[in-house]
Design a protein around this motif. Structure first.
Motif, PDB file in Angstrom:
ATOM      1  N   TYR A 194      -3.751  11.002  77.825  1.00  0.00           N
ATOM      2  CA  TYR A 194      -5.221  11.492  77.513  1.00  0.00           C
ATOM      3  C   TYR A 194      -6.159  11.192  76.219  1.00  0.00           C
ATOM      4  O   TYR A 194      -6.742  10.901  76.429  1.00  0.00           O
ATOM      5  CB  TYR A 194      -5.092  13.166  77.061  1.00  0.00           C
ATOM      6  CG  TYR A 194      -5.755  13.442  76.041  1.00  0.00           C
ATOM      7  CD1 TYR A 194      -7.142  14.909  77.251  1.00  0.00           C
ATOM      8  CD2 TYR A 194      -6.120  14.487  74.884  1.00  0.00           C
ATOM      9  CE1 TYR A 194      -7.873  15.278  76.635  1.00  0.00           C
ATOM     10  CE2 TYR A 194      -7.020  15.337  75.000  1.00  0.00           C
ATOM     11  CZ  TYR A 194      -7.805  15.524  75.556  1.00  0.00           C
ATOM     12  OH  TYR A 194      -9.170  16.273  74.887  1.00  0.00           O
ATOM     13  N   LEU A 195      -5.595  10.086  76.236  1.00  0.00           N
ATOM     14  CA  LEU A 195      -6.217   9.833  74.387  1.00  0.00           C
ATOM     15  C   LEU A 195      -6.690   8.702  75.164  1.00  0.00           C
ATOM     16  O   LEU A 195      -8.334   8.307  74.190  1.00  0.00           O
ATOM     17  CB  LEU A 195      -5.331   9.726  73.308  1.00  0.00           C
ATOM     18  CG  LEU A 195      -4.563  10.387  72.062  1.00  0.00           C
ATOM     19  CD1 LEU A 195      -3.483   9.746  71.564  1.00  0.00           C
ATOM     20  CD2 LEU A 195      -5.848  11.101  71.544  1.00  0.00           C
ATOM     21  N   ALA A 196      -6.219   8.238  75.748  1.00  0.00           N
ATOM     22  CA  ALA A 196      -6.222   6.678  77.102  1.00  0.00           C
ATOM     23  C   ALA A 196      -7.658   7.611  77.200  1.00  0.00           C
ATOM     24  O   ALA A 196      -9.137   6.870  77.102  1.00  0.00           O
ATOM     25  CB  ALA A 196      -5.623   6.001  77.546  1.00  0.00           C
ATOM     26  N   TRP A 197      -8.075   8.236  77.799  1.00  0.00           N
ATOM     27  CA  TRP A 197      -8.878   9.573  79.033  1.00  0.00           C
ATOM     28  C   TRP A 197      -9.661   9.480  77.775  1.00  0.00           C
ATOM     29  O   TRP A 197     -11.693   9.065  78.814  1.00  0.00           O
ATOM     30  CB  TRP A 197      -8.909  10.284  79.676  1.00  0.00           C
ATOM     31  CG  TRP A 197      -7.810   9.566  81.258  1.00  0.00           C
ATOM     32  CD1 TRP A 197      -6.920   9.842  81.488  1.00  0.00           C
ATOM     33  CD2 TRP A 197      -8.427   8.971  81.895  1.00  0.00           C
ATOM     34  NE1 TRP A 197      -6.662   9.307  82.324  1.00  0.00           N
ATOM     35  CE2 TRP A 197      -7.516   8.470  83.237  1.00  0.00           C
ATOM     36  CE3 TRP A 197     -10.245   8.856  82.429  1.00  0.00           C
ATOM     37  CZ2 TRP A 197      -7.801   8.326  84.418  1.00  0.00           C
ATOM     38  CZ3 TRP A 197     -10.169   7.532  83.816  1.00  0.00           C
ATOM     39  CH2 TRP A 197      -9.610   7.813  84.208  1.00  0.00           C
ATOM     40  N   GLN A 198      -9.455   9.980  76.508  1.00  0.00           N
ATOM     41  CA  GLN A 198     -11.256  10.565  76.183  1.00  0.00           C
ATOM     42  C   GLN A 198     -11.514   9.059  75.589  1.00  0.00           C
ATOM     43  O   GLN A 198     -12.437   9.052  74.979  1.00  0.00           O
ATOM     44  CB  GLN A 198     -10.248  10.999  74.635  1.00  0.00           C
ATOM     45  CG  GLN A 198     -10.077  12.235  74.621  1.00  0.00           C
ATOM     46  CD  GLN A 198      -9.943  13.625  73.497  1.00  0.00           C
ATOM     47  OE1 GLN A 198      -9.189  12.821  73.193  1.00  0.00           O
ATOM     48  NE2 GLN A 198     -10.455  14.128  73.651  1.00  0.00           N
ATOM     49  N   ARG A 199     -10.641   7.738  75.437  1.00  0.00           N
ATOM     50  CA  ARG A 199     -11.174   6.795  74.602  1.00  0.00           C
ATOM     51  C   ARG A 199     -12.584   5.547  75.636  1.00  0.00           C
ATOM     52  O   ARG A 199     -13.306   5.734  75.406  1.00  0.00           O
ATOM     53  CB  ARG A 199      -9.898   6.147  73.839  1.00  0.00           C
ATOM     54  CG  ARG A 199     -10.704   4.483  73.525  1.00  0.00           C
ATOM     55  CD  ARG A 199     -10.944   4.537  72.207  1.00  0.00           C
ATOM     56  NE  ARG A 199     -11.382   3.136  72.354  1.00  0.00           N
ATOM     57  CZ  ARG A 199     -12.437   3.034  70.839  1.00  0.00           C
ATOM     58  NH1 ARG A 199     -12.987   4.107  70.330  1.00  0.00           N
ATOM     59  NH2 ARG A 199     -12.904   1.914  71.058  1.00  0.00           N
ATOM     60  N   CYS A 200     -12.102   5.965  76.678  1.00  0.00           N
ATOM     61  CA  CYS A 200     -12.491   5.307  78.317  1.00  0.00           C
ATOM     62  C   CYS A 200     -13.749   6.369  78.238  1.00  0.00           C
ATOM     63  O   CYS A 200     -15.616   5.713  78.375  1.00  0.00           O
ATOM     64  CB  CYS A 200     -12.578   5.671  79.317  1.00  0.00           C
ATOM     65  SG  CYS A 200     -11.096   4.229  79.036  1.00  0.00           S
ATOM     66  N   ALA A 201     -13.856   7.871  78.087  1.00  0.00           N
ATOM     67  CA  ALA A 201     -14.877   8.476  78.359  1.00  0.00           C
ATOM     68  C   ALA A 201     -16.168   8.134  76.697  1.00  0.00           C
ATOM     69  O   ALA A 201     -17.610   8.454  77.471  1.00  0.00           O
ATOM     70  CB  ALA A 201     -14.613  10.164  77.760  1.00  0.00           C
ATOM     71  N   PHE A 202     -15.731   7.860  75.656  1.00  0.00           N
ATOM     72  CA  PHE A 202     -16.622   7.987  75.002  1.00  0.00           C
ATOM     73  C   PHE A 202     -17.290   6.565  74.520  1.00  0.00           C
ATOM     74  O   PHE A 202     -18.268   6.420  74.721  1.00  0.00           O
ATOM     75  CB  PHE A 202     -15.382   7.648  73.226  1.00  0.00           C
ATOM     76  CG  PHE A 202     -16.130   7.622  71.704  1.00  0.00           C
ATOM     77  CD1 PHE A 202     -16.917   8.340  71.481  1.00  0.00           C
ATOM     78  CD2 PHE A 202     -15.929   6.419  71.639  1.00  0.00           C
ATOM     79  CE1 PHE A 202     -18.247   7.937  70.115  1.00  0.00           C
ATOM     80  CE2 PHE A 202     -16.641   5.673  70.624  1.00  0.00           C
ATOM     81  CZ  PHE A 202     -17.396   6.336  69.927  1.00  0.00           C
TER      82      PHE A 202
END
Length: 113
Positions: free
Chosen positions: A100-108
């Protein structure tokens, strides 16, 4: 008896957290194309590092599953089984959190461009 109840409550709570994280990851994935995600992952190494940490947790979870099977076949008390079951659920939930953190970073990074 109280120990068993506490372990079952912890297992269910971790399962609920895992489910919520899975729904959030799915929502994030649907927002972006594969090209956008690939570009971000090649430019930002922190995303790749976070995914590697999630893979380590997946390995620990697999070992916990093997230990659970071993405790079942060796007829250990139920308390060992429940503790290992909670360890497996905890590592699985932690793995989902790292993803989830990785996907949030990608989204950011995608939205920041």
């Amino acid at each position: 008896m109280i120990f068993t109840g506490i372990m079952i409550i912890i297992f269910i709570a971790l399962g609920v957290v895992w489910y919520v994280l899975q729904k959030r990851i799915t929502a994030l994935k649907k927002q972006f194309t594969l090209e956008q995600i690939t570009d971000v992952m090649t430019q930002d190494k922190s995303v790749v590092k976070t995914i590697k940490q999630a893979r380590v947790l997946q390995g620990i979870s697999f070992i916990a599953v093997l230990l659970i099977l071993w405790t079942i076949f060796e007829n250990y008390p139920n308390s060992y089984y429940l503790v290992l079951l909670n360890v497996m659920q905890l590592t699985t939930t932690a793995r989902q959190y790292f993803l989830y953190l990785a996907w949030q970073r990608c989204a950011f990074l995608i939205n920041g461009k």
